[in-house]
Design a protein around this motif. Structure first.
Motif, PDB file in Angstrom:
ATOM      1  N   THR A   1       0.804  -1.275  -0.011  1.00 48.59           N
ATOM      2  CA  THR A   1      -0.213   0.079   0.027  1.00 48.59           C
ATOM      3  C   THR A   1       0.984   1.212   0.128  1.00 48.59           C
ATOM      4  OG1 THR A   1      -1.593  -1.041   1.327  1.00 48.59           O
ATOM      5  CG2 THR A   1      -1.836   1.214   1.264  1.00 48.59           C
ATOM      6  N   ILE A   2       0.467   2.224  -0.800  1.00 51.34           N
ATOM      7  CA  ILE A   2       1.255   3.195  -0.782  1.00 51.34           C
ATOM      8  C   ILE A   2       0.686   4.310   0.403  1.00 51.34           C
ATOM      9  CG2 ILE A   2       1.160   5.825  -2.094  1.00 51.34           C
ATOM     10  CD1 ILE A   2       1.162   4.223  -4.818  1.00 51.34           C
ATOM     11  N   CYS A   3       1.847   4.702   1.199  1.00 54.35           N
ATOM     12  CA  CYS A   3       1.630   5.253   2.555  1.00 54.35           C
ATOM     13  C   CYS A   3       1.470   6.790   2.131  1.00 54.35           C
ATOM     14  CB  CYS A   3       2.515   5.282   3.381  1.00 54.35           C
ATOM     15  SG  CYS A   3       3.042   3.410   3.600  1.00 54.35           S
ATOM     16  N   MET A   4       1.045   7.484   3.369  1.00 56.06           N
ATOM     17  CA  MET A   4       1.134   9.098   3.073  1.00 56.06           C
ATOM     18  C   MET A   4       2.314   9.920   2.767  1.00 56.06           C
ATOM     19  SD  MET A   4       0.209  12.022   5.987  1.00 56.06           S
ATOM     20  CE  MET A   4      -1.390  11.315   6.159  1.00 56.06           C
ATOM     21  N   ASP A   5       3.475   9.232   3.362  1.00 56.31           N
ATOM     22  CA  ASP A   5       4.774   9.784   2.969  1.00 56.31           C
ATOM     23  C   ASP A   5       5.695   9.132   2.291  1.00 56.31           C
ATOM     24  OD1 ASP A   5       3.907  12.172   4.616  1.00 56.31           O
ATOM     25  OD2 ASP A   5       4.077  10.702   6.185  1.00 56.31           O
ATOM     26  N   MET A   6       5.664   7.665   2.083  1.00 56.14           N
ATOM     27  CA  MET A   6       6.353   6.738   1.694  1.00 56.14           C
ATOM     28  C   MET A   6       5.668   5.664   0.846  1.00 56.14           C
ATOM     29  SD  MET A   6       8.841   6.014   4.888  1.00 56.14           S
ATOM     30  CE  MET A   6       7.701   6.199   6.270  1.00 56.14           C
ATOM     31  N   CYS A   7       6.604   5.042   0.196  1.00 56.02           N
ATOM     32  CA  CYS A   7       6.071   3.939  -0.650  1.00 56.02           C
ATOM     33  C   CYS A   7       7.242   2.993  -0.887  1.00 56.02           C
ATOM     34  CB  CYS A   7       5.240   4.157  -2.136  1.00 56.02           C
ATOM     35  SG  CYS A   7       6.574   4.762  -3.416  1.00 56.02           S
ATOM     36  N   MET A   8       6.863   1.623  -1.386  1.00 52.01           N
ATOM     37  CA  MET A   8       7.968   0.869  -1.481  1.00 52.01           C
ATOM     38  C   MET A   8       8.129   0.244  -2.801  1.00 52.01           C
ATOM     39  SD  MET A   8       7.644   1.216   1.713  1.00 52.01           S
ATOM     40  CE  MET A   8       6.131   0.405   2.473  1.00 52.01           C
ATOM     41  N   VAL A   9       9.353  -0.045  -3.227  1.00 54.29           N
ATOM     42  CA  VAL A   9       9.370  -0.909  -4.656  1.00 54.29           C
ATOM     43  C   VAL A   9      10.280  -1.998  -4.565  1.00 54.29           C
ATOM     44  CG1 VAL A   9       9.004   1.405  -5.865  1.00 54.29           C
ATOM     45  CG2 VAL A   9      11.356   0.615  -5.308  1.00 54.29           C
ATOM     46  N   ASP A  10      10.147  -3.137  -5.547  1.00 52.26           N
ATOM     47  CA  ASP A  10      10.815  -3.961  -5.316  1.00 52.26           C
ATOM     48  C   ASP A  10      12.198  -3.980  -6.221  1.00 52.26           C
ATOM     49  OD1 ASP A  10      11.990  -6.710  -5.703  1.00 52.26           O
ATOM     50  OD2 ASP A  10      10.097  -7.868  -5.796  1.00 52.26           O
ATOM     51  N   VAL A  11      13.506  -4.003  -5.555  1.00 51.84           N
ATOM     52  CA  VAL A  11      14.430  -3.744  -6.517  1.00 51.84           C
ATOM     53  C   VAL A  11      15.387  -4.998  -6.501  1.00 51.84           C
ATOM     54  CG1 VAL A  11      14.604  -1.147  -6.401  1.00 51.84           C
ATOM     55  CG2 VAL A  11      15.663  -2.538  -4.595  1.00 51.84           C
TER      56      VAL A  11
END
Ligand code: PLP
Length: 361
Positions: free
Chosen positions: A298-308
């Motif tokens: 889930t995209i958060c208010m101030d952050m998000c994650m990506v699979d690297v």
């Protein structure tokens, strides 16, 4: 964009909504230098902001004014859309109190159902305005609802209705300086809609009104060496930190993503408060080291994650492109818009205030 215009046709550069999210002042300056004749803003406050920053060019407030904005409009030499007799009366009263004139652009509703008088009421409105000496009629205009449609019928009908309003004015011997109707989509698809002035917005920022116009733009680019659409905005961030997460680890609120392998998950300091809409969760890709990688969790208010996991040599601090170019790869704002079930306009306008705009000359 000017190379698309017939001789003598003027251009109002539309810079509403902070120049479609790009930053009102720098874009206004660049557009005026590039040959824009006048400016279109949405609301009075946007016009005042430009005036306070030294912009002298004519500024038309496209949306119009609320009663408590009329004095500011007049005192800042902004012009407004006029769509009703009651507004005319109020403008005239305030202008006389302030000892000034006010410029207006008459709006005809030819099929948008939003602002304006019906074509058959236009001579009546102009007659009514003859009673107000401090109202200066600068133009007559209309707005298209569907100029990006594949089917031209509705837009052609709007052009006809607009032309009939112009004909009625001519018959009544009213001479209005300018007529205009073309937004970006009409400028690209309906050369006959140019009249005396055009009002492009989105295309000035290098984005398409709709993805469907991509082929129209391609063929214009082939025919006209001076024309192309280049995206003005790229949206970039950097990797804040990278976590090694074993297979089976949930990521972010609601556990909407669980690693399917031992993974390297990068956290980015950008979220929905910056305009990265939550609806993009687990759908969008970003560019890292010239490769597309998936956003996860889930995209958060101030952050998000990506699979690297698959990116060799990936490091904290690496540049990440949300849309724009990196190496040989590109992500178009239109692609992000499609995933978010919206249009490029909403994505561009939605890039949050706290995202710094960096201008590259
Ligand atoms: C926003 C707007 C435009 C510009 O529209 P684009 O689709 O961005 O080219 C033109 N005219 C009016 C009245 C507008 O509100």
């Amino acid at each position: 964009m000017r190379s698309l215009l017939k001789p003598g046709v003027k251009m109002m550069a539309v810079v509403k909504a902070n120049a479609y999210g790009h930053g009102a002042l720098p874009c206004t300056q660049a557009l005026l230098e590039a040959g824009a004749d006048t400016l279109g803003v949405g609301i009075v406050a946007e016009g005042i902001e430009l005036r306070e920053q030294g912009i002298r060019a004519p500024i038309h407030v496209l949306v119009g004014v609320l009663p408590d904005e009329v004095d500011d409009l007049i005192q800042n030499d902004l012009t407004t859309t006029l769509y009703s007799r009651s507004l005319a009366k109020m403008l005239s009263q305030r202008a006389s109190q302030l000892g000034k004139e006010v410029g207006v652009h008459l709006k005809v509703d030819t099929g948008m159902g939003r602002l304006g008088v019906p074509p058959d009421d236009i001579t009546g409105l102009v007659e009514y305005l003859q009673g107000f000496k401090n109202i200066r009629i600068e133009s007559i205009f209309t707005h298209f609802s569907s100029a990006d449609d594949e089917d031209p019928a509705f837009t052609q009908n709007q052009i006809e209705r607009f032309q009939s309003a112009l004909d009625q004015l001519k018959k009544a011997k009213f001479n209005i300086p300018l007529a205009h109707c073309a937004n970006s989509a009409a400028l690209l698809q309906f050369p006959e809609s140019q009249f005396d002035l055009v009002r492009p917005g989105i295309a000035l920022y290098g984005a398409l009104p709709t993805q469907g116009l991509a082929t129209v733009v391609e063929s214009l680019t082939l025919k006209n060496k001076n024309f192309s659409l280049l995206p003005v905005m790229q949206w970039k961030t950097k990797i804040l930190t990278i976590n090694s997460l074993p297979k089976g680890t949930p990521v972010s609120y609601g556990k909407k993503f669980v690693t399917q392998r031992n993974s390297l998950i990068a956290t980015l300091p950008v979220g929905y408060a910056d305009g990265l809409e939550r609806i993009l969760t687990n759908k969008m890709q970003v560019l890292v080291r010239g490769h597309k990688v998936s956003q996860v969790g889930t995209i958060c208010m101030d952050m998000c994650m990506v699979d690297v996991t698959d990116i060799d040599g990936v490091q904290e601090g690496d540049e990440v492109v949300l849309f724009g170019r990196q190496g040989q790869e590109t992500i178009e704002v239109d692609a992000m818009a499609a995933l978010a079930e919206t249009i490029s306009y909403e994505i561009l306008c939605g890039v949050g205030r706290r995202v710094p705009r960096v201008y590259i000359p």
